[in-house]
Design a protein around this motif. Structure first.
Motif, PDB file in Angstrom:
ATOM      1  N   VAL A 144       0.851  -1.165   0.066  1.00  0.00           N
ATOM      2  CA  VAL A 144      -0.163   0.001   0.076  1.00  0.00           C
ATOM      3  C   VAL A 144       0.855   1.320   0.010  1.00  0.00           C
ATOM      4  CG1 VAL A 144      -1.812   1.419   1.259  1.00  0.00           C
ATOM      5  CG2 VAL A 144      -1.829  -1.395   1.001  1.00  0.00           C
ATOM      6  N   SER A 145       1.461   1.530  -1.086  1.00  0.00           N
ATOM      7  CA  SER A 145       2.680   2.648  -1.294  1.00  0.00           C
ATOM      8  C   SER A 145       1.987   3.816  -0.968  1.00  0.00           C
ATOM      9  CB  SER A 145       3.244   2.356  -2.881  1.00  0.00           C
ATOM     10  OG  SER A 145       3.613   1.208  -2.846  1.00  0.00           O
ATOM     11  N   GLU A 146       0.740   4.229  -1.171  1.00  0.00           N
ATOM     12  CA  GLU A 146       0.327   5.742  -0.852  1.00  0.00           C
ATOM     13  C   GLU A 146       0.537   5.840   0.509  1.00  0.00           C
ATOM     14  OE1 GLU A 146      -1.294   3.230  -2.279  1.00  0.00           O
ATOM     15  OE2 GLU A 146      -2.234   3.806  -4.173  1.00  0.00           O
ATOM     16  N   ASN A 147       0.561   4.660   1.543  1.00  0.00           N
ATOM     17  CA  ASN A 147       0.637   4.938   3.091  1.00  0.00           C
ATOM     18  C   ASN A 147       1.832   4.727   3.636  1.00  0.00           C
ATOM     19  OD1 ASN A 147      -2.121   5.474   2.424  1.00  0.00           O
ATOM     20  ND2 ASN A 147      -3.004   3.939   3.885  1.00  0.00           N
ATOM     21  N   ASN A 148       2.552   3.724   3.009  1.00  0.00           N
ATOM     22  CA  ASN A 148       3.590   3.262   3.657  1.00  0.00           C
ATOM     23  C   ASN A 148       4.846   3.151   2.326  1.00  0.00           C
ATOM     24  OD1 ASN A 148       2.792   3.053   6.244  1.00  0.00           O
ATOM     25  ND2 ASN A 148       1.652   1.120   5.448  1.00  0.00           N
ATOM     26  N   TYR A 149       6.163   3.487   3.027  1.00  0.00           N
ATOM     27  CA  TYR A 149       7.311   3.340   2.148  1.00  0.00           C
ATOM     28  C   TYR A 149       7.990   2.109   2.755  1.00  0.00           C
ATOM     29  CZ  TYR A 149      11.824   3.359  -0.118  1.00  0.00           C
ATOM     30  OH  TYR A 149      13.140   3.145  -0.596  1.00  0.00           O
ATOM     31  N   ILE A 150       8.189   0.972   2.080  1.00  0.00           N
ATOM     32  CA  ILE A 150       8.641  -0.175   2.675  1.00  0.00           C
ATOM     33  C   ILE A 150      10.374  -0.654   2.114  1.00  0.00           C
ATOM     34  CG2 ILE A 150       8.283  -2.891   3.160  1.00  0.00           C
ATOM     35  CD1 ILE A 150       5.410  -2.328   2.673  1.00  0.00           C
ATOM     36  N   GLU A 151      11.021  -0.937   3.106  1.00  0.00           N
ATOM     37  CA  GLU A 151      12.573  -1.365   2.942  1.00  0.00           C
ATOM     38  C   GLU A 151      12.627  -2.723   3.405  1.00  0.00           C
ATOM     39  OE1 GLU A 151      15.550   2.188   3.603  1.00  0.00           O
ATOM     40  OE2 GLU A 151      13.618   2.570   4.621  1.00  0.00           O
ATOM     41  N   PHE A 152      13.732  -3.299   3.095  1.00  0.00           N
ATOM     42  CA  PHE A 152      13.912  -4.789   3.376  1.00  0.00           C
ATOM     43  C   PHE A 152      15.493  -4.607   4.063  1.00  0.00           C
ATOM     44  CE2 PHE A 152      11.005  -5.039   0.087  1.00  0.00           C
ATOM     45  CZ  PHE A 152       9.914  -6.141   0.806  1.00  0.00           C
ATOM     46  N   GLU A 153      15.631  -4.939   5.241  1.00  0.00           N
ATOM     47  CA  GLU A 153      16.947  -5.185   6.010  1.00  0.00           C
ATOM     48  C   GLU A 153      17.500  -6.313   5.991  1.00  0.00           C
ATOM     49  OE1 GLU A 153      18.458  -3.577  10.294  1.00  0.00           O
ATOM     50  OE2 GLU A 153      16.633  -4.595  10.239  1.00  0.00           O
ATOM     51  N   ALA A 154      18.516  -6.652   5.142  1.00  0.00           N
ATOM     52  CA  ALA A 154      18.831  -8.005   4.873  1.00  0.00           C
ATOM     53  C   ALA A 154      19.238  -8.771   6.063  1.00  0.00           C
ATOM     54  CB  ALA A 154      20.243  -7.856   3.978  1.00  0.00           C
ATOM     55  N   ILE A 155      18.796 -10.055   6.257  1.00  0.00           N
ATOM     56  CA  ILE A 155      19.230 -11.117   7.356  1.00  0.00           C
ATOM     57  C   ILE A 155      19.532 -12.027   6.756  1.00  0.00           C
ATOM     58  CG2 ILE A 155      18.019  -9.651   9.312  1.00  0.00           C
ATOM     59  CD1 ILE A 155      15.786 -11.717   8.726  1.00  0.00           C
ATOM     60  N   ASP A 156      20.347 -13.178   7.627  1.00  0.00           N
ATOM     61  CA  ASP A 156      20.614 -14.311   7.076  1.00  0.00           C
ATOM     62  C   ASP A 156      19.332 -15.346   7.899  1.00  0.00           C
ATOM     63  OD1 ASP A 156      22.898 -14.223   5.799  1.00  0.00           O
ATOM     64  OD2 ASP A 156      24.146 -14.317   7.554  1.00  0.00           O
ATOM     65  N   LEU A 157      18.770 -16.137   6.815  1.00  0.00           N
ATOM     66  CA  LEU A 157      17.585 -16.863   7.419  1.00  0.00           C
ATOM     67  C   LEU A 157      17.673 -18.240   6.471  1.00  0.00           C
ATOM     68  CD1 LEU A 157      15.088 -16.651   9.456  1.00  0.00           C
ATOM     69  CD2 LEU A 157      13.838 -15.793   7.548  1.00  0.00           C
ATOM     70  N   VAL A 158      17.833 -19.369   7.255  1.00  0.00           N
ATOM     71  CA  VAL A 158      17.983 -20.533   6.612  1.00  0.00           C
ATOM     72  C   VAL A 158      16.833 -20.927   5.475  1.00  0.00           C
ATOM     73  CG1 VAL A 158      18.171 -23.082   6.964  1.00  0.00           C
ATOM     74  CG2 VAL A 158      19.292 -21.415   8.548  1.00  0.00           C
ATOM     75  N   GLY A 159      17.025 -21.186   4.452  1.00  0.00           N
ATOM     76  CA  GLY A 159      16.041 -21.421   3.493  1.00  0.00           C
ATOM     77  C   GLY A 159      15.381 -20.383   2.763  1.00  0.00           C
ATOM     78  N   TYR A 160      15.792 -19.267   2.906  1.00  0.00           N
ATOM     79  CA  TYR A 160      15.272 -18.010   2.338  1.00  0.00           C
ATOM     80  C   TYR A 160      16.419 -17.153   1.894  1.00  0.00           C
ATOM     81  CZ  TYR A 160      10.829 -19.360   4.283  1.00  0.00           C
ATOM     82  OH  TYR A 160       9.784 -20.431   4.927  1.00  0.00           O
ATOM     83  N   LYS A 161      16.337 -16.818   0.594  1.00  0.00           N
ATOM     84  CA  LYS A 161      17.300 -15.934  -0.031  1.00  0.00           C
ATOM     85  C   LYS A 161      16.633 -14.492   0.062  1.00  0.00           C
ATOM     86  CE  LYS A 161      19.848 -18.563  -3.293  1.00  0.00           C
ATOM     87  NZ  LYS A 161      19.862 -19.127  -4.604  1.00  0.00           N
ATOM     88  N   ASN A 162      17.373 -13.545   0.162  1.00  0.00           N
ATOM     89  CA  ASN A 162      16.769 -12.244   0.102  1.00  0.00           C
ATOM     90  C   ASN A 162      15.837 -11.837   1.178  1.00  0.00           C
ATOM     91  OD1 ASN A 162      18.226 -12.087  -2.247  1.00  0.00           O
ATOM     92  ND2 ASN A 162      16.531 -12.577  -3.529  1.00  0.00           N
ATOM     93  N   ALA A 163      15.597 -12.472   2.294  1.00  0.00           N
ATOM     94  CA  ALA A 163      15.010 -12.319   3.368  1.00  0.00           C
ATOM     95  C   ALA A 163      15.510 -11.077   3.982  1.00  0.00           C
ATOM     96  CB  ALA A 163      14.923 -13.452   4.400  1.00  0.00           C
ATOM     97  N   GLY A 164      14.538 -10.206   4.614  1.00  0.00           N
ATOM     98  CA  GLY A 164      14.713  -8.929   5.347  1.00  0.00           C
ATOM     99  C   GLY A 164      13.931  -8.570   6.374  1.00  0.00           C
ATOM    100  N   ASN A 165      14.423  -7.885   7.417  1.00  0.00           N
ATOM    101  CA  ASN A 165      13.486  -7.364   8.201  1.00  0.00           C
ATOM    102  C   ASN A 165      12.763  -6.210   7.481  1.00  0.00           C
ATOM    103  OD1 ASN A 165      13.898  -8.546  10.724  1.00  0.00           O
ATOM    104  ND2 ASN A 165      15.881  -7.523  10.811  1.00  0.00           N
ATOM    105  N   LEU A 166      11.309  -6.033   7.661  1.00  0.00           N
ATOM    106  CA  LEU A 166      10.720  -5.025   7.130  1.00  0.00           C
ATOM    107  C   LEU A 166      10.894  -3.799   7.789  1.00  0.00           C
ATOM    108  CD1 LEU A 166       7.325  -6.868   6.505  1.00  0.00           C
ATOM    109  CD2 LEU A 166       8.982  -6.264   4.612  1.00  0.00           C
TER     110      LEU A 166
END
Ligand SMILES: [Zn+2]
Length: 443
Positions: free
Chosen positions: A279-301
């Motif tokens: 919902v870009s009109e309300n929120n701007y979202i970034e992904f803060e990279a973390i290491d998470l087994v089984g998931y590439k590119n996972a990030g804290n929102l």
């Protein structure tokens, strides 16, 4: 419900312009949406620099002024806002130019940790309301005021039960028929079904597990639900099998959504199922990279709300993990960016003795081939997990061995899986069910 449509139109007269805006902006090209967001962001930064003591200090600390933030890359210079900072610096986060009566208190329910209190303003509510109408109604081809059956259980939103008159009033005013997800007894489901049979909701919205529970009930009792245009999931993770099962029982398409009290509706799924549109009109979202087994590119929102000037949340770490979408253009025509997957609250990430982090979703995914109707993984120490299962599932030693073997491949050495038969499962204070939970804290 015609009265509810009419009533909602009057009640929402202030929101109508914003709803019209959101109907159009979602179909802007991606680049235009980013420009639109950046303009809103610049205004928020100027306001925060001038009026919010916490952010004035932050700008001083990084040696910058809002004019130095020229693009989203510059924006990363602003440090992340954590829940701890919000608690400690609460008063300094409130804008000085907003009068006290304009501050609307809100808080998270604390279903996944300590509750968090904060303020929002009318402008925030306006955009949040409009986004909900788009995500909860328009997306499924409905209009606000259309009759909607709701299975929800937030403590202060749903009382123990409703009187006949309260139900009628709700239906005529908002088109909503409620079933409290706290208490899904058969009696209540039957009563709820009677109301639904009579008023024929076009939509069903609620917690995934509550809807699944109702689906089981319908199947076991050979009952059918009135024909729906769509089912909207909120508040919990949903896997493909569950989504397919629910769609089969209700005979209607389902749409996943993601939101939180701090930021309202954050993302919504369209019928193309390429992930969840932000919902870009309300929120701007970034992904803060973390290491998470089984998931590439996972990030804290990391989320910035663009509309709340009373207590701005800029680069706020909400505590959920997501994977950015890879689809450039969604078939639905919306330019809103996509989150490929929201993989749950960070408290659903299990952390083990050697530092390995495993997302709760992984545990759910591996369980799909085992014949358990309901289950819950509870991590009780850095090397111990208990798998709770329904006593009626009669898990024998062979099955336990198979489960242990399957999970062992993914778990660090010396992590034990224990089993516990239960009659019912604990829910959170807001009635949500968690498949995976961590009952001990790490440093
Ligand atoms: Zn789409």
């Amino acid at each position: 419900m015609i009265t509810a449509r009419f009533y909602q139109r009057i009640a929402q007269r202030n929101v109508l312009n914003t709803i019209t805006t959101l109907r159009e902006t979602q179909f802007l090209p991606y680049e235009r949406i980013r420009e639109y967001q950046f303009n809103k962001l610049k205004k928020l930064l100027n306001h925060s620099y001038e009026n919010v003591p916490y952010y004035r200090r932050i700008f001083e600390e990084i040696g910058a002024e809002p004019k130095d933030i020229r693009n989203f890359n510059d924006f990363k210079r602003i440090p992340i806002l954590t829940k701890e900072i919000i608690r400690n610096d609460f008063n300094r986060l409130i804008a000085k130019n907003i009068s006290e009566h304009e501050l609307i208190p809100n808080s998270t329910g604390g279903s996944t940790g300590e509750p968090l209190s904060f303020y929002q303003d009318h402008n925030y509510e306006l955009w949040a309301d409009a986004a909900r109408i788009r995500g909860w109604y328009h997306l499924a081809g409905c209009e606000s005021g259309d009759t909607c059956a709701i299975l929800w259980g937030a403590m202060h939103e749903v009382k123990e039960d409703f009187s006949f008159l309260e139900r009628l009033r709700d239906i005529f005013k908002s088109g909503e028929i409620w079933l409290n997800a706290f208490n899904l007894s058969d009696e209540r489901k039957i009563e709820f079904m009677r109301w639904c049979q009579f008023f024929k909701p076009r939509l069903l919205r609620g917690y995934v597990t509550a809807i699944k529970d109702l689906a089981f009930f319908l199947e076991n009792h050979n009952l059918s639900f009135p024909r729906l245009k769509g089912i909207i999931f909120g508040a919990e993770s949903v896997d493909n099998n569950t989504q397919e099962y629910i769609e089969k029982i209700f005979g209607a398409p389902s749409y996943n959504t993601y939101g939180g009290r701090e930021l309202s509706l954050i993302a919504m799924e369209c019928s193309y199922k390429n992930g969840l549109h932000e919902v870009s009109e309300n929120n701007y979202i970034e992904f803060e990279a973390i290491d998470l087994v089984g998931y590439k590119n996972a990030g804290n929102l990391i989320i910035t709300n663009l509309n709340n000037y009373a207590m701005p949340f800029i680069r706020y770490r909400i505590g959920d993990i997501g994977i950015p979408g890879t689809v450039q253009r969604c078939g639905c025509g919306r330019g809103l960016p996509l989150i490929a997957q929201v993989i749950g609250r960070t408290t659903e990430v299990l952390v083990f003795h050697d530092g390995t982090r495993i997302a709760g979703e992984m545990f759910i995914h591996l369980m799909k081939d085992f014949p358990l109707t309901e289950y819950q993984f509870v991590q009780t120490s850095d090397s111990r997990i208990t798998l709770r299962f329904k006593r009626s599932d009669k898990v024998n030693d062979k099955l336990k061995k198979n489960i242990r073997q399957t999970y062992k491949a993914y778990l660090p050495k010396n992590v034990k899986i224990l089993f516990e038969a239960v009659d019912s499962f604990d829910k959170t204070v807001t009635g949500k069910f968690r498949f995976v939970l961590r009952q001990y804290t790490t440093q």
